[in-house]
Structure formats: structure tokens, C-alpha cells
Design an enzyme around this catalytic site. Sequence first.
Site, PDB file in Angstrom:
ATOM      1  N   LYS A 167      84.679  20.589  44.226  1.00 32.99           N
ATOM      2  CA  LYS A 167      84.063  21.397  45.287  1.00 32.99           C
ATOM      3  C   LYS A 167      82.541  21.229  45.293  1.00 32.99           C
ATOM      4  O   LYS A 167      81.932  20.972  46.327  1.00 32.99           O
ATOM      5  CB  LYS A 167      84.415  22.886  45.099  1.00 32.99           C
ATOM      6  CG  LYS A 167      85.905  23.165  45.012  1.00 32.99           C
ATOM      7  CD  LYS A 167      86.215  24.632  44.778  1.00 32.99           C
ATOM      8  CE  LYS A 167      85.716  25.207  43.472  1.00 32.99           C
ATOM      9  NZ  LYS A 167      86.388  24.720  42.261  1.00 32.99           N
ATOM     10  N   ARG A 186      87.388  34.714  44.744  1.00 33.97           N
ATOM     11  CA  ARG A 186      88.274  34.275  43.665  1.00 33.97           C
ATOM     12  C   ARG A 186      89.309  35.320  43.318  1.00 33.97           C
ATOM     13  O   ARG A 186      90.131  35.097  42.425  1.00 33.97           O
ATOM     14  CB  ARG A 186      87.437  34.047  42.399  1.00 33.97           C
ATOM     15  CG  ARG A 186      86.899  32.675  42.251  1.00 33.97           C
ATOM     16  CD  ARG A 186      86.019  32.725  41.021  1.00 33.97           C
ATOM     17  NE  ARG A 186      86.127  31.553  40.233  1.00 33.97           N
ATOM     18  CZ  ARG A 186      85.261  30.553  40.311  1.00 33.97           C
ATOM     19  NH1 ARG A 186      84.270  30.581  41.156  1.00 33.97           N
ATOM     20  NH2 ARG A 186      85.402  29.514  39.526  1.00 33.97           N
ATOM     21  N   ARG A 212      82.312  16.018  32.657  1.00 35.75           N
ATOM     22  CA  ARG A 212      81.267  16.453  33.600  1.00 35.75           C
ATOM     23  C   ARG A 212      79.900  16.600  32.931  1.00 35.75           C
ATOM     24  O   ARG A 212      79.766  17.061  31.811  1.00 35.75           O
ATOM     25  CB  ARG A 212      81.647  17.807  34.212  1.00 35.75           C
ATOM     26  CG  ARG A 212      80.506  18.410  35.036  1.00 35.75           C
ATOM     27  CD  ARG A 212      80.948  19.461  35.977  1.00 35.75           C
ATOM     28  NE  ARG A 212      81.689  20.534  35.341  1.00 35.75           N
ATOM     29  CZ  ARG A 212      82.364  21.452  36.027  1.00 35.75           C
ATOM     30  NH1 ARG A 212      82.382  21.401  37.340  1.00 35.75           N
ATOM     31  NH2 ARG A 212      83.016  22.395  35.401  1.00 35.75           N
ATOM     32  N   ARG A 231      90.514  29.141  32.114  1.00 36.26           N
ATOM     33  CA  ARG A 231      90.068  29.157  33.516  1.00 36.26           C
ATOM     34  C   ARG A 231      91.226  28.800  34.455  1.00 36.26           C
ATOM     35  O   ARG A 231      91.373  29.386  35.523  1.00 36.26           O
ATOM     36  CB  ARG A 231      88.896  28.172  33.706  1.00 36.26           C
ATOM     37  CG  ARG A 231      87.590  28.708  33.123  1.00 36.26           C
ATOM     38  CD  ARG A 231      86.548  27.627  32.919  1.00 36.26           C
ATOM     39  NE  ARG A 231      86.067  27.026  34.138  1.00 36.26           N
ATOM     40  CZ  ARG A 231      85.362  25.887  34.167  1.00 36.26           C
ATOM     41  NH1 ARG A 231      85.071  25.246  33.053  1.00 36.26           N
ATOM     42  NH2 ARG A 231      84.944  25.418  35.315  1.00 36.26           N
TER      43      ARG A 231
HETATM   44  P1  AP5 Z   1      82.823  19.448  40.391  1.00 34.42           P
HETATM   45  O1  AP5 Z   1      82.358  19.040  41.756  1.00 34.42           O
HETATM   46  O2  AP5 Z   1      81.812  19.955  39.432  1.00 34.42           O
HETATM   47  O3  AP5 Z   1      84.047  20.473  40.524  1.00 34.42           O
HETATM   48  P2  AP5 Z   1      84.069  21.995  40.972  1.00 34.42           P
HETATM   49  O4  AP5 Z   1      85.317  22.165  41.765  1.00 34.42           O
HETATM   50  O5  AP5 Z   1      82.779  22.387  41.608  1.00 34.42           O
HETATM   51  O6  AP5 Z   1      84.268  22.642  39.543  1.00 34.42           O
HETATM   52  P3  AP5 Z   1      83.675  23.932  38.819  1.00 34.42           P
HETATM   53  O7  AP5 Z   1      84.171  23.855  37.399  1.00 34.42           O
HETATM   54  O8  AP5 Z   1      82.209  24.074  39.026  1.00 34.42           O
HETATM   55  O9  AP5 Z   1      84.437  25.042  39.539  1.00 34.42           O
HETATM   56  P4  AP5 Z   1      84.662  26.413  39.050  1.00 34.42           P
HETATM   57  O10 AP5 Z   1      85.246  26.990  40.275  1.00 34.42           O
HETATM   58  O11 AP5 Z   1      85.452  26.623  37.831  1.00 34.42           O
HETATM   59  O12 AP5 Z   1      83.220  26.880  38.515  1.00 34.42           O
HETATM   60  P5  AP5 Z   1      82.107  27.795  39.114  1.00 34.42           P
HETATM   61  O13 AP5 Z   1      80.816  27.191  38.812  1.00 34.42           O
HETATM   62  O14 AP5 Z   1      82.419  28.189  40.526  1.00 34.42           O
HETATM   63  O15 AP5 Z   1      83.601  18.195  39.783  1.00 34.42           O
HETATM   64  C1  AP5 Z   1      84.100  18.229  38.455  1.00 34.42           C
HETATM   65  C2  AP5 Z   1      83.883  16.856  37.789  1.00 34.42           C
HETATM   66  O16 AP5 Z   1      84.660  15.875  38.479  1.00 34.42           O
HETATM   67  C3  AP5 Z   1      82.437  16.362  37.857  1.00 34.42           C
HETATM   68  O17 AP5 Z   1      82.175  15.680  36.678  1.00 34.42           O
HETATM   69  C4  AP5 Z   1      82.425  15.392  39.064  1.00 34.42           C
HETATM   70  O18 AP5 Z   1      81.452  14.383  38.918  1.00 34.42           O
HETATM   71  C5  AP5 Z   1      83.835  14.826  39.007  1.00 34.42           C
HETATM   72  N1  AP5 Z   1      84.365  14.523  40.334  1.00 34.42           N
HETATM   73  C6  AP5 Z   1      84.170  15.232  41.483  1.00 34.42           C
HETATM   74  N2  AP5 Z   1      84.858  14.683  42.502  1.00 34.42           N
HETATM   75  C7  AP5 Z   1      85.513  13.608  41.988  1.00 34.42           C
HETATM   76  C8  AP5 Z   1      86.407  12.655  42.542  1.00 34.42           C
HETATM   77  N3  AP5 Z   1      86.764  12.696  43.838  1.00 34.42           N
HETATM   78  N4  AP5 Z   1      86.904  11.705  41.723  1.00 34.42           N
HETATM   79  C9  AP5 Z   1      86.558  11.653  40.423  1.00 34.42           C
HETATM   80  N5  AP5 Z   1      85.705  12.532  39.831  1.00 34.42           N
HETATM   81  C10 AP5 Z   1      85.201  13.516  40.604  1.00 34.42           C
HETATM   82  O19 AP5 Z   1      82.322  29.106  38.253  1.00 34.42           O
HETATM   83  C11 AP5 Z   1      82.025  29.134  36.872  1.00 34.42           C
HETATM   84  C12 AP5 Z   1      82.297  30.527  36.318  1.00 34.42           C
HETATM   85  O20 AP5 Z   1      81.450  31.504  36.995  1.00 34.42           O
HETATM   86  C13 AP5 Z   1      83.716  31.077  36.543  1.00 34.42           C
HETATM   87  O21 AP5 Z   1      84.615  30.627  35.546  1.00 34.42           O
HETATM   88  C14 AP5 Z   1      83.458  32.581  36.465  1.00 34.42           C
HETATM   89  O22 AP5 Z   1      83.255  33.001  35.148  1.00 34.42           O
HETATM   90  C15 AP5 Z   1      82.146  32.730  37.206  1.00 34.42           C
HETATM   91  N6  AP5 Z   1      82.315  32.925  38.665  1.00 34.42           N
HETATM   92  C16 AP5 Z   1      81.789  32.142  39.670  1.00 34.42           C
HETATM   93  N7  AP5 Z   1      82.117  32.626  40.870  1.00 34.42           N
HETATM   94  C17 AP5 Z   1      82.874  33.739  40.647  1.00 34.42           C
HETATM   95  C18 AP5 Z   1      83.535  34.672  41.480  1.00 34.42           C
HETATM   96  N8  AP5 Z   1      83.508  34.580  42.820  1.00 34.42           N
HETATM   97  N9  AP5 Z   1      84.240  35.682  40.905  1.00 34.42           N
HETATM   98  C19 AP5 Z   1      84.307  35.805  39.545  1.00 34.42           C
HETATM   99  N10 AP5 Z   1      83.686  34.958  38.692  1.00 34.42           N
HETATM  100  C20 AP5 Z   1      82.985  33.936  39.228  1.00 34.42           C
END
Ligand code: AP5
Length: 216
Positions: A13, A87, A126, A171
Site C-alpha cells: 500500500k 482498521r 523491507r 499483525r
Molecule cells: P509496503 O508498501 O511497505 O507495504 P504496506 O502495505 O504499506 O505495509 P505496512 O507494513 O506499512 O502496512 P501496515 O498496514 O501493517 O503498517 P502501518 O504502517 O499502516 O511494502 C512492503 C514491502 O514490500 C516493502 O519492502 C516494498 O518495497 C515491497 N513491495 C511493495 N510492493 C511490491 C511488489 N509489488 N512486489 C515486490 N515487493 C513489493 O501500521 C503500522 C502500525 O501502526 C500498526 O501495526 C498499528 O500498530 C498502527 N496503526 C496504524 N494505523 C492504525 C489504525 N488505523 N488503527 C490502529 N492502529 C494503527
Amino acid sequence: MIFIFFGPPGSGKGTQAQTLSQHFHLNYIATGNLLRAEVAAATNLGLKVKSYIDAGHFPPDTIIMDVFRSAFESKPDGDFLLDGIPRTLNQAKLLDVLFENMNLKITRVVDFDLSTEAVEDRILGRLSCSACGATYHKTFNPPKVSGVCDFCGEHALVSRSDDQKDVIKERLAIYSLETLPVLEYYKGQGIVTSIDASLPPEKVGEAIVKIIEESR
Ligand code: AP5
């Protein structure tokens, strides 16, 4: 217009959002990035949420909605791209109320479909820019110059504290339990388009460009 990028942790994402938000001039709000910025700055809020994030858990919805609302209200008028929110079903319903009061509607939810095995490979490789939060992958999506962020030129590309094998399992479990019901909620409204997130980044990007262009 309001687009939501929805999908399991590590499904790509943020990678797509960082380029497509620029391409389409969308106000980009990623709650994970906002929370990590608070943690890095050691604010009171950051100290409160750090233990939740490190364990792969969700901070309380009241905190999340306050963080989101203040980011949303600080952005200029225009179109929005939300990443990482909602979420929980409760967050989805609170967003509905917020948007309804502003005469806004969610345009489309883009659902990133990816297997658990692929998620683990992606998260474990990552790297994130410690300055702007841009994401890379050691093998699948390295920066143009090794160790240097393509977007801001920063030299510190690091692993996130929650990108550990045991935390990833947690997660993913919480995603199934708390977040997947949100997808059903939006499917019921007929606003979800699922994409194959296992394709290379360019192909995933092309699929999303099509969805956004068809919605405009
Ligand atoms: P990447 O683009 O980083 O993936 P992502 O979907 O953004 O993954 P996240 O881990 O950031 O999502 P998340 O939802 O768990 O974390 P968030 O920061 O929102 O890609 C991943 C990897 O794959 C990278 O290395 C990239 O280079 C590679 N890649 C990408 N596309 C590719 C492709 N097509 N092919 C191959 N490789 C590829 O949340 C973190 C924490 O914050 C949560 O766990 C929670 O504690 C808190 N939080 C955030 N928002 C909330 C909420 N609304 N409610 C409650 N807690 C929250």
C-alpha cells in the site's frame, strides 16, 4: 474524492501510495507514518503508542481518530488517499460520520490481495527511510542508489521495529480478526475493487491508475 488503500501489512500500500499520491495530486494520509513520526519525535502521543506498534497491536480507536482528524483537517481541499485507516469496524463507522458531516463520500476502496507467505517475504526484506518514511525492499524494490532514499536523499534506510517475524504473525492475526470485517462492510456498499498485489510494483501501479482514472 476519497480513495482508501486496504490490505494486509506488507501488501504494498505504502509503496504505491508514495508515487500515485504525487501523480494524481492526492492528499496522502497514512496513519502508520503519522504514528511513527510521533514515536520518533518522542512526543507524549508517541510514548503512548510505541508499545502497541512494537507489539503489532492497535492503539485505542480514540487516539487513532484524533490523529487522523487533525491530519485530515490540516490538508488543503482536494482529493484524498488514505492508507492504514480504517482498521476496525468502529473506525470505519466513525469515518462515515466524519465524512457525512463534511458532505464527503468514500469513492473507492482498493483492496491489495496478497498471500501470507508473500507478506512475510516482503516485510522481512523491507527498508524504510528514517527521514521521509519511503519504503524499499532489499531484493524486490531496492533504491536507485544503494543506501540512499530516492525521494529525499537521506542516507539512513532502516528496518522498522515491528518488522520482526513474531510481530508479523501477530499483525496478520489481528488483521484477520479486526480488519477483514471492514472489507466486508465496504463490499456491502459496493465500493471495493480488489487487485492482484503479487505482481511487480509497476503492474500493481498500472492497475490502480486505471481504477483511479475510471473513478474521476
Ligand atoms: P509496503 O508498501 O511497505 O507495504 P504496506 O502495505 O504499506 O505495509 P505496512 O507494513 O506499512 O502496512 P501496515 O498496514 O501493517 O503498517 P502501518 O504502517 O499502516 O511494502 C512492503 C514491502 O514490500 C516493502 O519492502 C516494498 O518495497 C515491497 N513491495 C511493495 N510492493 C511490491 C511488489 N509489488 N512486489 C515486490 N515487493 C513489493 O501500521 C503500522 C502500525 O501502526 C500498526 O501495526 C498499528 O500498530 C498502527 N496503526 C496504524 N494505523 C492504525 C489504525 N488505523 N488503527 C490502529 N492502529 C494503527
